[in-house]
Design an enzyme around this catalytic site. Structure first.
Site, PDB file in Angstrom:
ATOM      1  N   TYR A 162       0.852  -1.201   0.000  1.00 57.18           N
ATOM      2  CA  TYR A 162       0.000   0.000   0.000  1.00 57.18           C
ATOM      3  C   TYR A 162       0.886   1.249   0.000  1.00 57.18           C
ATOM      4  O   TYR A 162       0.733   2.135  -0.839  1.00 57.18           O
ATOM      5  CB  TYR A 162      -0.916  -0.018   1.230  1.00 57.18           C
ATOM      6  CG  TYR A 162      -1.734   1.242   1.400  1.00 57.18           C
ATOM      7  CD1 TYR A 162      -2.919   1.421   0.691  1.00 57.18           C
ATOM      8  CD2 TYR A 162      -1.315   2.263   2.261  1.00 57.18           C
ATOM      9  CE1 TYR A 162      -3.668   2.586   0.833  1.00 57.18           C
ATOM     10  CE2 TYR A 162      -2.052   3.426   2.405  1.00 57.18           C
ATOM     11  CZ  TYR A 162      -3.232   3.578   1.697  1.00 57.18           C
ATOM     12  OH  TYR A 162      -3.965   4.740   1.827  1.00 57.18           O
TER      13      TYR A 162
HETATM   14  N1  LIG Z   1      -8.904   6.163   5.056  1.00 60.16           N
HETATM   15  C1  LIG Z   1      -7.697   6.622   5.287  1.00 60.16           C
HETATM   16  O1  LIG Z   1      -7.209   6.649   6.434  1.00 60.16           O
HETATM   17  C2  LIG Z   1      -6.871   7.148   4.157  1.00 60.16           C
HETATM   18  C3  LIG Z   1      -5.717   7.911   4.449  1.00 60.16           C
HETATM   19  C4  LIG Z   1      -4.962   8.420   3.417  1.00 60.16           C
HETATM   20  C5  LIG Z   1      -5.327   8.176   2.100  1.00 60.16           C
HETATM   21  N2  LIG Z   1      -6.425   7.424   1.838  1.00 60.16           N
HETATM   22  C6  LIG Z   1      -6.768   7.168   0.434  1.00 60.16           C
HETATM   23  O2  LIG Z   1      -8.037   7.731   0.154  1.00 60.16           O
HETATM   24  C7  LIG Z   1      -8.652   7.005  -0.902  1.00 60.16           C
HETATM   25  C8  LIG Z   1     -10.079   6.643  -0.502  1.00 60.16           C
HETATM   26  O3  LIG Z   1     -10.017   5.778   0.627  1.00 60.16           O
HETATM   27  P1  LIG Z   1     -11.216   5.544   1.642  1.00 60.16           P
HETATM   28  O4  LIG Z   1     -10.642   5.581   2.996  1.00 60.16           O
HETATM   29  O5  LIG Z   1     -12.352   6.418   1.310  1.00 60.16           O
HETATM   30  O6  LIG Z   1     -11.539   4.011   1.307  1.00 60.16           O
HETATM   31  P2  LIG Z   1     -12.918   3.265   1.052  1.00 60.16           P
HETATM   32  O7  LIG Z   1     -12.564   1.812   1.080  1.00 60.16           O
HETATM   33  O8  LIG Z   1     -13.980   3.776   1.947  1.00 60.16           O
HETATM   34  O9  LIG Z   1     -13.285   3.696  -0.452  1.00 60.16           O
HETATM   35  C9  LIG Z   1     -12.545   3.267  -1.550  1.00 60.16           C
HETATM   36  C10 LIG Z   1     -13.461   3.190  -2.752  1.00 60.16           C
HETATM   37  O10 LIG Z   1     -12.678   2.744  -3.886  1.00 60.16           O
HETATM   38  C11 LIG Z   1     -13.464   1.815  -4.623  1.00 60.16           C
HETATM   39  N3  LIG Z   1     -12.598   0.958  -5.437  1.00 60.16           N
HETATM   40  C12 LIG Z   1     -11.832  -0.097  -5.031  1.00 60.16           C
HETATM   41  N4  LIG Z   1     -11.221  -0.655  -6.098  1.00 60.16           N
HETATM   42  C13 LIG Z   1     -11.612   0.052  -7.191  1.00 60.16           C
HETATM   43  C14 LIG Z   1     -11.325  -0.041  -8.583  1.00 60.16           C
HETATM   44  N5  LIG Z   1     -10.520  -1.007  -9.088  1.00 60.16           N
HETATM   45  N6  LIG Z   1     -11.882   0.858  -9.437  1.00 60.16           N
HETATM   46  C15 LIG Z   1     -12.721   1.819  -8.949  1.00 60.16           C
HETATM   47  N7  LIG Z   1     -13.049   1.948  -7.652  1.00 60.16           N
HETATM   48  C16 LIG Z   1     -12.489   1.074  -6.781  1.00 60.16           C
HETATM   49  C17 LIG Z   1     -14.251   1.053  -3.561  1.00 60.16           C
HETATM   50  O11 LIG Z   1     -15.398   0.399  -4.119  1.00 60.16           O
HETATM   51  C18 LIG Z   1     -14.602   2.157  -2.576  1.00 60.16           C
HETATM   52  O12 LIG Z   1     -15.840   2.766  -2.888  1.00 60.16           O
HETATM   53  C19 LIG Z   1      -7.773   5.782  -1.160  1.00 60.16           C
HETATM   54  O13 LIG Z   1      -6.963   5.996  -2.280  1.00 60.16           O
HETATM   55  C20 LIG Z   1      -6.927   5.694   0.094  1.00 60.16           C
HETATM   56  O14 LIG Z   1      -5.692   5.076  -0.136  1.00 60.16           O
HETATM   57  C21 LIG Z   1      -7.220   6.912   2.829  1.00 60.16           C
END
Ligand SMILES: NC(=O)c1ccc[n+]([C@@H]2O[C@H](COP(=O)([O-])OP(=O)(O)OC[C@H]3O[C@@H](n4cnc5c(N)ncnc54)[C@H](O)[C@@H]3O)[C@@H](O)[C@H]2O)c1
Length: 234
Positions: free
Chosen positions: A155
């Site tokens: 990741y």
């Molecule tokens: N949650 C955290 O703490 C955090 C921190 C920093 C960065 N991020 C980043 O923020 C972004 C969103 O994360 P989140 O926390 O909302 O996660 P989440 O799991 O709630 O949402 C992720 C979304 O991506 C979709 N997804 C997965 N694979 C996919 C694909 N192949 N094509 C299209 N859509 C796809 C899922 O269906 C889901 O709706 C991610 O890139 C994550 O790495 C999250």
């Protein structure tokens, strides 16, 4: 990009979490949102929330790892909405665990979605973005891209690749005279979504609220500069 009314915004992974809040926050400014997700039903729920708030949005089923699917969505969007103004590469997945305990298939899938997905999307939409008077690529990266994250090695590494892609693209666009296309890399710590559910924020940091984060991203795009954390209550 002071004025967001009528701008076309596409958000990946917008059926849930940060992507949903980004879609809702951009829609509140008067932008038109193309809400996309691999999960077929989820984008429609986000569209419903936006429409209930008086905003404008459509949904598309889109897997960021499938170039053909991405090209089809781009062509449909161009016909119905016109060229894109803001691309938000948000979709991401996490497969947590020690490096050896996570299967190779899972490590590779993380890279495919988090590192190759933004490449596929940016490649498909860059010509449209360049054709606009002002445009943005917003990459939702992670602080792990800079400081690493043990037990989430693929990741963190995939996020470093995403950060590097954004840095290279920003420099290339600047050099080519396309200074109207900005690249914003957002690197938050832990955010309150399902992805890191139950995780404790590292020392001196707190779990970020996803709605506040979404608003900060909108503000950064509007101002053309990033929001810095406040230190010592200032
Ligand atoms: N949650 C955290 O703490 C955090 C921190 C920093 C960065 N991020 C980043 O923020 C972004 C969103 O994360 P989140 O926390 O909302 O996660 P989440 O799991 O709630 O949402 C992720 C979304 O991506 C979709 N997804 C997965 N694979 C996919 C694909 N192949 N094509 C299209 N859509 C796809 C899922 O269906 C889901 O709706 C991610 O890139 C994550 O790495 C999250």
């Amino acid at each position: 990009m002071n004025q967001l009314v009528g701008k076309q915004v596409l958000v990946t992974g917008a059926g849930n979490g940060i992507g949903r809040d980004l879609s809702v926050a951009f829609a509140k400014t008067g932008a038109r949102i193309c809400v996309t997700d691999i999960n077929d039903d989820a984008p429609a729920e986000t569209v419903e929330i936006i429409k209930t708030n008086g905003g404008e949005a459509i949904s598309e089923s889109l897997d960021v790892t499938d170039p053909e699917n991405v090209r089809e969505v781009r062509d449909r969007l161009l016909e119905s909405f016109g060229p894109l103004d803001i691309l938000i590469n948000n979709a991401g997945i996490l497969r947590a665990g020690g490096f050896e305990t996570v299967s190779l298939e899972d490590h590779l899938e993380v890279f495919e979605v988090n590192a190759l997905g933004p490449m596929v999307l940016t490649h498909a939409f860059l010509t449209d973005l360049i054709s606009r008077r002002e445009s943005y690529v917003v990459n939702i990266v992670d602080a792990a891209a800079i400081i690493g994250l043990p037990k989430a090695s693929s990741y963190a590494a995939s996020k470093s690749a995403m950060l590097s892609l954004g840095d290279c693209l920003r420099a290339e666009l600047y050099d080519a005279g396309h200074r109207h296309v900005r690249v914003l890399s957002v690197c938050p710590g832990i955010v309150n979504t399902d992805m890191f559910h139950g995780a404790i924020a590292p020392k001196m940091t707190e779990v970020l609220d996803r709605r506040k984060l979404a608003k900060q991203v909108v503000d950064s795009v509007r101002r053309g500069s990033v929001a810095l954390p406040k230190i010592g209550g200032q």
